[in-house]
Motif scaffolding. Structure first.
Motif, PDB file in Angstrom:
ATOM      1  N   THR A 250       0.801  -1.227   0.000  1.00 43.62           N
ATOM      2  CA  THR A 250       0.000   0.000   0.000  1.00 43.62           C
ATOM      3  C   THR A 250       0.831   1.274   0.000  1.00 43.62           C
ATOM      4  OG1 THR A 250      -0.174  -0.308   2.391  1.00 43.62           O
ATOM      5  CG2 THR A 250      -2.040  -1.015   1.071  1.00 43.62           C
ATOM      6  N   GLY A 251       2.146   1.158   0.189  1.00 44.79           N
ATOM      7  CA  GLY A 251       3.007   2.336   0.116  1.00 44.79           C
ATOM      8  C   GLY A 251       2.771   3.334   1.232  1.00 44.79           C
ATOM      9  N   THR A 252       3.029   4.611   0.915  1.00 41.28           N
ATOM     10  CA  THR A 252       2.942   5.668   1.928  1.00 41.28           C
ATOM     11  C   THR A 252       2.135   6.883   1.477  1.00 41.28           C
ATOM     12  OG1 THR A 252       4.995   6.710   1.127  1.00 41.28           O
ATOM     13  CG2 THR A 252       5.227   5.018   2.831  1.00 41.28           C
ATOM     14  N   TRP A 253       1.840   6.995   0.208  1.00 38.76           N
ATOM     15  CA  TRP A 253       1.241   8.224  -0.335  1.00 38.76           C
ATOM     16  C   TRP A 253      -0.074   8.591   0.350  1.00 38.76           C
ATOM     17  CZ3 TRP A 253       3.130  11.961  -3.304  1.00 38.76           C
ATOM     18  CH2 TRP A 253       2.243  12.869  -3.902  1.00 38.76           C
TER      19      TRP A 253
ATOM     20  N   ARG B 207       4.221   8.354   6.184  1.00 41.24           N
ATOM     21  CA  ARG B 207       4.359   7.189   7.034  1.00 41.24           C
ATOM     22  C   ARG B 207       3.769   5.980   6.297  1.00 41.24           C
ATOM     23  NH1 ARG B 207       7.213  10.360   8.860  1.00 41.24           N
ATOM     24  NH2 ARG B 207       7.385  11.160  10.986  1.00 41.24           N
ATOM     25  N   PRO B 208       4.215   4.768   6.610  1.00 41.49           N
ATOM     26  CA  PRO B 208       3.651   3.590   5.939  1.00 41.49           C
ATOM     27  C   PRO B 208       2.144   3.471   6.183  1.00 41.49           C
ATOM     28  CG  PRO B 208       5.653   3.020   7.139  1.00 41.49           C
ATOM     29  CD  PRO B 208       5.286   4.415   7.550  1.00 41.49           C
ATOM     30  N   ALA B 209       1.410   3.157   5.133  1.00 42.74           N
ATOM     31  CA  ALA B 209      -0.045   2.997   5.237  1.00 42.74           C
ATOM     32  C   ALA B 209      -0.345   1.561   5.642  1.00 42.74           C
ATOM     33  CB  ALA B 209      -0.714   3.344   3.909  1.00 42.74           C
ATOM     34  N   LEU B 210      -0.412   1.316   6.941  1.00 40.92           N
ATOM     35  CA  LEU B 210      -0.523  -0.041   7.463  1.00 40.92           C
ATOM     36  C   LEU B 210      -1.756  -0.259   8.346  1.00 40.92           C
ATOM     37  CD1 LEU B 210       3.224  -0.558   8.473  1.00 40.92           C
ATOM     38  CD2 LEU B 210       2.088  -1.367   6.391  1.00 40.92           C
ATOM     39  N   SER B 211      -2.695   0.664   8.344  1.00 40.93           N
ATOM     40  CA  SER B 211      -3.834   0.550   9.252  1.00 40.93           C
ATOM     41  C   SER B 211      -4.666  -0.705   8.985  1.00 40.93           C
ATOM     42  CB  SER B 211      -4.725   1.792   9.162  1.00 40.93           C
ATOM     43  OG  SER B 211      -5.251   1.937   7.850  1.00 40.93           O
ATOM     44  N   HIS B 212      -4.659  -1.181   7.743  1.00 42.82           N
ATOM     45  CA  HIS B 212      -5.439  -2.379   7.419  1.00 42.82           C
ATOM     46  C   HIS B 212      -4.889  -3.634   8.100  1.00 42.82           C
ATOM     47  CE1 HIS B 212      -2.135  -2.069   4.589  1.00 42.82           C
ATOM     48  NE2 HIS B 212      -2.283  -3.332   4.255  1.00 42.82           N
ATOM     49  N   LEU B 213      -3.645  -3.545   8.589  1.00 42.77           N
ATOM     50  CA  LEU B 213      -3.017  -4.692   9.250  1.00 42.77           C
ATOM     51  C   LEU B 213      -3.142  -4.638  10.771  1.00 42.77           C
ATOM     52  CD1 LEU B 213       0.247  -4.887   7.108  1.00 42.77           C
ATOM     53  CD2 LEU B 213      -1.895  -6.148   6.764  1.00 42.77           C
ATOM     54  N   ALA B 214      -3.827  -3.623  11.289  1.00 45.01           N
ATOM     55  CA  ALA B 214      -3.918  -3.434  12.746  1.00 45.01           C
ATOM     56  C   ALA B 214      -4.437  -4.662  13.494  1.00 45.01           C
ATOM     57  CB  ALA B 214      -4.777  -2.205  13.057  1.00 45.01           C
ATOM     58  N   PRO B 215      -5.456  -5.395  12.978  1.00 42.04           N
ATOM     59  CA  PRO B 215      -5.949  -6.553  13.736  1.00 42.04           C
ATOM     60  C   PRO B 215      -4.904  -7.648  13.956  1.00 42.04           C
ATOM     61  CG  PRO B 215      -7.561  -5.886  12.093  1.00 42.04           C
ATOM     62  CD  PRO B 215      -6.311  -5.121  11.801  1.00 42.04           C
ATOM     63  N   LEU B 216      -3.837  -7.634  13.170  1.00 43.31           N
ATOM     64  CA  LEU B 216      -2.797  -8.647  13.326  1.00 43.31           C
ATOM     65  C   LEU B 216      -1.846  -8.324  14.480  1.00 43.31           C
ATOM     66  CD1 LEU B 216      -1.913  -9.217   9.554  1.00 43.31           C
ATOM     67  CD2 LEU B 216      -3.445 -10.571  10.999  1.00 43.31           C
ATOM     68  N   ASN B 217      -1.914  -7.072  14.959  1.00 47.35           N
ATOM     69  CA  ASN B 217      -1.117  -6.657  16.120  1.00 47.35           C
ATOM     70  C   ASN B 217       0.371  -6.943  15.915  1.00 47.35           C
ATOM     71  OD1 ASN B 217      -0.774  -5.525  18.676  1.00 47.35           O
ATOM     72  ND2 ASN B 217      -0.946  -7.506  19.708  1.00 47.35           N
ATOM     73  N   LEU B 218       0.940  -6.355  14.870  1.00 42.63           N
ATOM     74  CA  LEU B 218       2.328  -6.650  14.494  1.00 42.63           C
ATOM     75  C   LEU B 218       3.271  -5.467  14.651  1.00 42.63           C
ATOM     76  CD1 LEU B 218       1.557  -8.542  11.153  1.00 42.63           C
ATOM     77  CD2 LEU B 218       2.094  -9.569  13.367  1.00 42.63           C
ATOM     78  N   ARG B 219       2.750  -4.304  14.979  1.00 42.00           N
ATOM     79  CA  ARG B 219       3.577  -3.102  15.007  1.00 42.00           C
ATOM     80  C   ARG B 219       4.733  -3.216  15.993  1.00 42.00           C
ATOM     81  NH1 ARG B 219       1.828   1.924  12.722  1.00 42.00           N
ATOM     82  NH2 ARG B 219       0.294   1.418  11.122  1.00 42.00           N
ATOM     83  N   GLY B 220       5.884  -2.702  15.552  1.00 46.37           N
ATOM     84  CA  GLY B 220       7.060  -2.642  16.403  1.00 46.37           C
ATOM     85  C   GLY B 220       7.510  -1.207  16.563  1.00 46.37           C
ATOM     86  N   PRO B 221       8.806  -0.968  16.818  1.00 48.70           N
ATOM     87  CA  PRO B 221       9.326   0.390  16.995  1.00 48.70           C
ATOM     88  C   PRO B 221       9.062   1.272  15.773  1.00 48.70           C
ATOM     89  CG  PRO B 221      10.942  -1.252  17.682  1.00 48.70           C
ATOM     90  CD  PRO B 221       9.839  -1.998  17.003  1.00 48.70           C
ATOM     91  N   ARG B 222       8.796   2.549  16.021  1.00 46.30           N
ATOM     92  CA  ARG B 222       8.574   3.562  14.974  1.00 46.30           C
ATOM     93  C   ARG B 222       7.408   3.204  14.051  1.00 46.30           C
ATOM     94  NH1 ARG B 222      14.064   4.791  12.018  1.00 46.30           N
ATOM     95  NH2 ARG B 222      14.271   2.532  12.095  1.00 46.30           N
ATOM     96  N   GLY B 223       6.490   2.394  14.552  1.00 44.82           N
ATOM     97  CA  GLY B 223       5.309   2.065  13.772  1.00 44.82           C
ATOM     98  C   GLY B 223       5.531   1.045  12.689  1.00 44.82           C
TER      99      GLY B 223
END
Length: 353
Positions: free
Chosen positions: A129-132, A287-303
């Motif tokens: 999904t990139g960052t744009w 910033r990386p467009a990663l909100s669709h992955l939130a249910p996987l609970n994978l975020r680490g440092p700096r998002g």
């Protein structure tokens, strides 16, 4: 109705298409879901004067060279859009445009991809999904009281929108330099360019070809446990594309230090000096467009999601492609994403077969 696929690719820009090319070659059943209603990824939303850093032959996805553009050493964004649309069609990639993915969640031995037009159960997901779609705006004091117009890089189109106005461009990267140059060379806009630190231009003979080689060499050195070469950052921050070079050489790109706050009518520096402004263009990154992955609970440092290459460390069925060097050297570029996509698809294929 739930549909099924070996692989769902989220995002149909350059990274998603490169993944699709390699998935097609592996004979996997896949679908590419893309939020944009038309082909071209983020390139169809760029400002009017934008050109690539590299010639067409050094800005290509796997399998097909980008055609040159008549009269241009460095193709413009429109040429890239045409190339991506043709690429999608040439390789008969199953891209479903106008489909926004809301979430990806676990569902037993599958990943469930829920979109606004349906749901897919996949054995693996490639997020591209990139960052744009996620512009970053800094928390500068007074931003809420400024009465002029504020916009980000994603909203900028051309100097014609600011004729006769005082515009402050904030940002010392390529977007900031190119937009400041675009406005300054027009002659009908009073431009103040503001940067966090003094701008550092790359040598005039450096373009995207050399940057890709440098980024790749750094990644290989790090992977081999050798000393960090510093990569592209060791050379400078700004590629001196022709318009930037022209504005710089004409004395139109002299940057001022970052102001301390906005006022109702402009900006103010720590020493008390002020500048009036009708508009501020924030070229302050993404910033990386990663909100669709939130249910996987994978975020680490700096998002970011911790990865081994492109593969999520905590969810091996998920690969992240094209978000920057942390998902492959130069993987956010046309020339760089192909090899990273090949490696990601190779791993996915090994997982599924």
């Amino acid at each position: 109705m739930t549909q099924h696929a070996d692989v769902v690719v989220v995002g149909g820009g350059q990274a998603g298409l490169a993944a699709g090319y390699h998935l097609r070659r592996q004979g996997l059943d896949f679908i590419v879901l893309d939020a944009d209603p038309a082909p071209g990824g983020s390139w169809q939303h760029m400002w009017d004067s934008l050109h690539l850093f590299s010639p067409a032959e050094h800005s290509s996805l796997p399998g097909r060279l980008m055609p040159t553009q008549a009269g241009e050493t460095y193709p413009d964004a429109g040429n890239v859009v045409d190339y991506l649309a043709d690429y999608e069609k040439r390789y008969d990639l199953p891209v479903q445009h106008g489909t926004r993915v809301d979430v990806v969640r676990r569902d037993g031995d599958r990943l469930l991809v829920e979109a606004d037009s349906g749901t897919w159960r996949a054995r693996a997901v490639i997020s591209a999904t990139g960052t744009w779609s996620r512009p970053f705006l800094p928390a500068v004091p007074g931003r809420s009281i400024f009465t002029g117009r504020q916009l980000h890089t994603v909203n900028y189109r051309s100097p014609a929108d600011f004729a006769g106005q005082r515009v402050i461009v904030v940002g010392g990267g390529n977007s900031g330099a190119q937009i400041a140059a675009d406005l300054a060379l027009d002659g009908n806009v009073h431009v103040t360019w503001v940067t966090q630190r003094p701008p550092h231009f790359l040598p005039d003979d450096i373009d995207g070809r050399a940057l890709f080689d440098v980024a790749t060499a750094r990644r290989r050195a790090l992977d081999a446990g050798r000393t960090d070469t510093g990569g592209v950052a060791s050379l400078g921050d700004i590629v001196a594309v022709p318009p930037v070079r022209a504005a710089r050489d004409a004395g139109l790109l002299t940057a001022k230090p970052m102001f301390s706050r906005l006022t109702a009518s402009g900006v103010r520096w720590d020493d008390g000096s002020r500048a009036g402004a009708d508009a501020i263009v924030w070229c302050t990154g993404f910033r990386p467009a990663l909100s669709h992955l939130a249910p996987l609970n994978l975020r680490g440092p700096r998002g970011r999601i911790p990865t081994d290459g492109t593969r999520s460390l905590s969810e091996p069925r998920l690969h992240l492609l094209g978000y920057g060097d942390w998902t492959g050297p130069a993987s956010a570029t046309l020339i760089g994403v192909g090899s990273t996509a090949r490696d990601a698809v190779r791993e996915v294929t090994g997982l599924l077969k």
